[in-house]
Design an enzyme around this catalytic site. Sequence first.
Site, short mmCIF file in Angstrom:
data_model
loop_
_atom_site.label_atom_id
_atom_site.label_comp_id
_atom_site.label_asym_id
_atom_site.label_seq_id
_atom_site.Cartn_x
_atom_site.Cartn_y
_atom_site.Cartn_z
N GLU A 59 -14.98 7.89 -75.71
CA GLU A 59 -14.11 7.55 -74.57
C GLU A 59 -12.96 8.53 -74.36
OE1 GLU A 59 -12.98 3.46 -75.08
OE2 GLU A 59 -14.93 2.72 -74.40
N GLU B 159 -22.27 1.96 -74.28
CA GLU B 159 -21.55 0.73 -74.64
C GLU B 159 -21.55 -0.21 -73.45
OE1 GLU B 159 -17.59 0.88 -76.23
OE2 GLU B 159 -17.96 2.68 -77.43
#
Length: 468
Positions: free
Chosen positions: A250, A370
């Site tokens: 991320e 995810e």
Amino acid sequence: MVVDGEETLILDLLFKNSILSFFLVLGVSVLMAKSKTFGGNGVLYPIVGFVSCVAFIYLSFGDLWMNIHVDTTKLSFVERNGTQFIVDGRPFYFNGWNSYWMMDHAADAFRRGKVREMLQTGARMGLTVCRTWAFNDGEYNALQITPGRFDERVFRALDYVIAESRRYGIRLMLCLVNNLQAYGGKTQYVKWAWEEGVGLSSSNDSFFYDPSIRRYFKHYVKTVLTRRNTLTGVEYRDDPTIFGWELINEPRCITDKSGDTLQDWIEEMSTFIKEIDRNHLLTVGLEGFYGPKSPKRLTVNPEIWASDVGTDFIRNSKISTVDFASVHIYPDHWTHNPDFEYKLKFVAKWMISHIEDGDKELKKPVMFTEFGLSTENADFSPAQRERFYKVILDIMTKSAVRNKSGAGSLVWQFLVEGMEESNDDFGIIPWKRQSTYQLFTEQSCKLARVQGALSTQINYLRKLCSSL
């Protein structure tokens, strides 16, 4: 030879003691039988001697037989052909999960069994890919204690995770650093540079542009990629158990909203990795936000802020040394709209948009690395979460059926029982709720019917899919 640490040692000793007890009991029984039947004429002394000899040989050399593990699991490298992953010459669409905690748990003998239990469960569910951390910087069970200094005990834990994954036919997506502070992340790199007096700035984003920190990270990456597994004897860069590498979990660089800083870092680090490892595929680790110059920032991004975090899904993923794109799905963390139906519509639009990007613009596979629904939502229920999962899994099935770029999805996150310290507001124990368990196992069977089962799946799917 696979060594499972103290747990295996204890089991081996218990097993040996059981065998020894068997031989001793057998010897005593023979002596009793001899005294009653043959009146002490010594006819069975040779038998007793033979039994004692066998017991001695077992205790002396038995562990040679016990500890030799012949791994017959055959895996080949995952390759890419245009918008599809390829395994053994066939398109590879997968159903998988996240268990970020595996190396950390494997480093402690008393927790290592959780790793095997999770991999066994994943294999039985027909899952084929697991994403986990290949980093822990400066914290408890740190792999990298300080820049360039590693804990061999923790490295052996990662060796174990890879070796066990191979045993169960699970391929690993290994992430190399965290944008967040958990497990050290870029914050720890900046702290190291600052403490050593070489850091340019105390800003976390200096991770991306500070020359000293870039050298730290490159040294770390090279050490991991060229690591020779102490259990298999195979260097990580040569091990097909590893699906691919993820640069950073991320990434965001909010101090440069143009995205230039992060783009330069991705180009440099992805090129560096490809110079060391030509076998494995590589992705960035993006959440999937469209950048400030993308027209989709207004129509697809969850909210306006998402275009101002220094990333751009298209631009970052187009880099030639990036093999596939990565996307996350967290509508309840990204939007202020609490309505669940709105979130479901957002998920469908978000996924379809990125799959279209993979097909038409990037011409690369897209992996949804995810996805999760928070238990902290005011209206949360397990049934609601299953609806959320089903939207995602159904879109992935359609992508496989139509040979589209949406190549696989990894739920965040799976655990086993007794792991409260590793849980968050997204974690689930998959077998605790039968309907949730069945949702994921059905997905494995659907994908197998579309593309055929992998050789490592056949035994599991034969039992699994025939009952559905």
